[in-house]
Design an enzyme around this catalytic site. Structure first.
Site, PDB file in Angstrom:
ATOM      1  N   ASP A  92      66.763  29.734   3.136  1.00 30.27           N
ATOM      2  CA  ASP A  92      67.396  29.906   1.830  1.00 30.27           C
ATOM      3  C   ASP A  92      67.202  28.665   0.964  1.00 30.27           C
ATOM      4  O   ASP A  92      67.224  27.536   1.457  1.00 30.27           O
ATOM      5  CB  ASP A  92      68.896  30.166   2.026  1.00 30.27           C
ATOM      6  CG  ASP A  92      69.539  30.774   0.797  1.00 30.27           C
ATOM      7  OD1 ASP A  92      68.813  31.398  -0.003  1.00 30.27           O
ATOM      8  OD2 ASP A  92      70.749  30.625   0.636  1.00 30.27           O
ATOM      9  N   LEU A 113      54.560  30.463  21.641  1.00 33.90           N
ATOM     10  CA  LEU A 113      55.735  30.693  20.810  1.00 33.90           C
ATOM     11  C   LEU A 113      55.700  32.125  20.289  1.00 33.90           C
ATOM     12  O   LEU A 113      54.676  32.575  19.772  1.00 33.90           O
ATOM     13  CB  LEU A 113      55.762  29.721  19.623  1.00 33.90           C
ATOM     14  CG  LEU A 113      56.818  29.983  18.540  1.00 33.90           C
ATOM     15  CD1 LEU A 113      58.211  29.650  19.069  1.00 33.90           C
ATOM     16  CD2 LEU A 113      56.526  29.179  17.275  1.00 33.90           C
ATOM     17  N   HIS A 148      58.721  29.379  -3.612  1.00 30.05           N
ATOM     18  CA  HIS A 148      58.335  30.190  -2.460  1.00 30.05           C
ATOM     19  C   HIS A 148      57.093  29.611  -1.778  1.00 30.05           C
ATOM     20  O   HIS A 148      56.980  29.648  -0.546  1.00 30.05           O
ATOM     21  CB  HIS A 148      58.080  31.629  -2.886  1.00 30.05           C
ATOM     22  CG  HIS A 148      59.317  32.364  -3.297  1.00 30.05           C
ATOM     23  ND1 HIS A 148      60.467  32.365  -2.535  1.00 30.05           N
ATOM     24  CD2 HIS A 148      59.596  33.130  -4.390  1.00 30.05           C
ATOM     25  CE1 HIS A 148      61.392  33.088  -3.128  1.00 30.05           C
ATOM     26  NE2 HIS A 148      60.895  33.556  -4.260  1.00 30.05           N
TER      27      HIS A 148
END
Length: 224
Positions: A2, A113, A19
């Site tokens: 956020d 991962l 972004h």
């Protein structure tokens, strides 16, 4: 993740730039997770509520996601990252959805991962979807209703096969879960950082790990 918009506005920049910088933070976060030998990382990239944003911002986010799929996927693959998508990616259109499926297939054998990317995701919607799946099994006589357990519901979630999160991190100074992994986070440790996502660094990741290491997890029991 956020704070992209607030980061951009504070600098007099278009939200699209925020972004973009958030995308850079994703790469730092992934590398930090690998360095810390964290096997699972889930990033909340786009919530089901984010569709309320402007068409321009949604378009910018979609374009950014396509850019990373087309230009950064091989880097993730070389690092041993397995990509896993949860949510409703089909809402982004058939082209992007197909590219996401191809990215999942390309990285499916990687074990360093598991990176789950939540796209058009909502925790309540995920639980409702799992409940409908169990209801269909019950209606078809495949699963007695009285036998349904928490394990059955967990197995019907999109995170089936992935451990529940040990820690949930919220950036940008907000103190809420915002419909993220509601079922899975029942016993997760919560960490709130007053850091806008584009500024998230490897040092912040280390702070989270250190904070988690100091927590005492009892799962309802008493310390020994």
């Amino acid at each position: 993740m956020d704070g992209n918009g607030r980061w951009a506005r504070a600098r007099g920049l278009p939200i699209a730039q925020g972004h973009h910088e958030g995308g850079e933070a994703v790469q730092r976060c992934v590398r930090a997770a690998i360095d810390a030998q964290v096997p699972y990382l889930t990033l909340y990239a786009f919530s089901s509520e984010n569709w309320r944003r402007s068409e321009e911002e949604i378009g910018n986010l979609t374009s950014l996601l396509q850019f990373y799929l087309r230009h950064k996927l091989e880097e993730l693959h070389s690092l041993g990252v397995r990509l896993h998508i949860i949510g409703e990616p089909e809402r982004f259109g058939s082209t992007l959805c197909q590219e996401l499926q191809m990215a999942e297939a390309r990285t499916s054998a990687n074990t360093k991962l598991t990176l789950s990317l939540a796209l058009s995701y909502g925790g309540r919607a995920e639980i409702a979807r799992a409940a409908r799946a169990l209801a269909r099994k019950a209606a078809d006589g495949l699963l007695p209703p009285d036998s349904i357990t928490e394990e059955h519901l967990a197995s019907a979630l999109q995170t089936s096969g992935i451990p529940d999160p040990d820690v949930v991190v919220r950036t940008s100074g907000e103190h809420r879960l915002s419909n993220f992994l509601l079922w899975q986070s029942a016993y997760a440790e919560l960490v709130f950082l007053d850091v806008l996502w584009p500024d998230f660094s490897e040092r912040d990741f280390s702070r989270v790990v250190s904070c988690y290491a100091m927590r005492q997890r009892r799962f309802g029991g008493r310390p020994q």
